[in-house]
Design a protein around this motif. Sequence first.
Motif, PDB file in Angstrom:
ATOM      1  N   PRO A 229       0.826  -1.215   0.000  1.00  0.00           N
ATOM      2  CA  PRO A 229       0.000   0.000   0.000  1.00  0.00           C
ATOM      3  C   PRO A 229       0.854   1.256   0.000  1.00  0.00           C
ATOM      4  O   PRO A 229       1.951   1.286   0.568  1.00  0.00           O
ATOM      5  CB  PRO A 229      -0.801  -0.124   1.297  1.00  0.00           C
ATOM      6  N   SER A 230       0.346   2.301  -0.646  1.00  0.00           N
ATOM      7  CA  SER A 230       0.977   3.608  -0.579  1.00  0.00           C
ATOM      8  C   SER A 230       0.568   4.252   0.737  1.00  0.00           C
ATOM      9  O   SER A 230      -0.361   3.799   1.404  1.00  0.00           O
ATOM     10  CB  SER A 230       0.503   4.465  -1.754  1.00  0.00           C
ATOM     11  N   PRO A 231       1.247   5.322   1.159  1.00  0.00           N
ATOM     12  CA  PRO A 231       0.852   5.997   2.395  1.00  0.00           C
ATOM     13  C   PRO A 231      -0.613   6.430   2.404  1.00  0.00           C
ATOM     14  O   PRO A 231      -1.271   6.462   3.433  1.00  0.00           O
ATOM     15  CB  PRO A 231       1.794   7.219   2.439  1.00  0.00           C
ATOM     16  N   GLU A 232      -1.149   6.734   1.195  1.00  0.00           N
ATOM     17  CA  GLU A 232      -2.532   7.192   1.106  1.00  0.00           C
ATOM     18  C   GLU A 232      -3.541   6.063   1.315  1.00  0.00           C
ATOM     19  O   GLU A 232      -4.668   6.297   1.757  1.00  0.00           O
ATOM     20  CB  GLU A 232      -2.792   7.839  -0.269  1.00  0.00           C
ATOM     21  N   THR A 233      -3.149   4.806   0.981  1.00  0.00           N
ATOM     22  CA  THR A 233      -4.100   3.688   1.062  1.00  0.00           C
ATOM     23  C   THR A 233      -3.832   2.762   2.226  1.00  0.00           C
ATOM     24  O   THR A 233      -4.650   1.893   2.526  1.00  0.00           O
ATOM     25  CB  THR A 233      -4.047   2.849  -0.234  1.00  0.00           C
TER      26      THR A 233
END
Length: 203
Positions: A196-200
Motif C-alpha cells: 500500500p501507498s501511504p494514502e491507502t
Amino acid sequence: MIGESAPCARKQYRLKRVIFLVGGFLVAGTSFAQSRVYEDFVPAGSLHLGQVMTAAKRDDIVRIKPLYESVKTTGISDADIVDGTVVAVRIFCCGGITKESSSEISNSLFLYVAKDVEVGIGDIVEFRVGHVAAGGTPALINSVTRVAQKSGKDEGTCWWDPKNDRLWLRVLYCDWMPAEGWIKQGGVSPAWFKPPSPETAGK
C-alpha cells in the motif's frame, strides 16, 4: 494488516470466520462458508490478485449477517446490493487431499464488486485488501479494483505460478508485476502483491 497485533482484532476476525464455517453456505458447488471477508496474508491496503469462482445472490448476502455487514462497510445502500455484489475468489491453486481442505477453498476470499465493475466467473481480478475494525479504524471488506485478465485468454499475461499442475500452492503472477512495483512474498503464505501507498495504508 491493520490492528493485527491487537488481541481484540484477531478475536473478531476468528469469530467472523467461525460464523461463515458454521453457516454452511454453498453456491454453485463452491464453499462460500470458508471464504473470508478480510484477508490476512498481505498488508491491509495492498493490491492482490484472485480468480473468481462464483458470485453471490442478493438473498444470500442479506441472509448471512456478517457478510451483509461487511458489504455495508463500503457505504453501499441496501437497495444497491444485488446479485454479484459479492464474489468468491481463490488466491491459491490447485487441489489438495480433499476439495474442502485444499488451499484454493480453505483460503478463498469474499470480494465486494462495485456496480461499475463487470466481473465474470473465471476472471482474474485485482483487489484492495481489507481489514477488520481496530481502535478507531472501521472495518473494510476486500474490494475489486479492476479485472486484470478476462476468463478464457489462453495467451494472457497472467498465470498460476509455478507452471506445474502437480503443485497445490501456486499463486497468481502477471508479467507486468515487477515493473509496476509488485513484490513476491515467500513462506507458508506465498503471494505476489503491491504494497500500500501511504494514502491507502489506512483505508
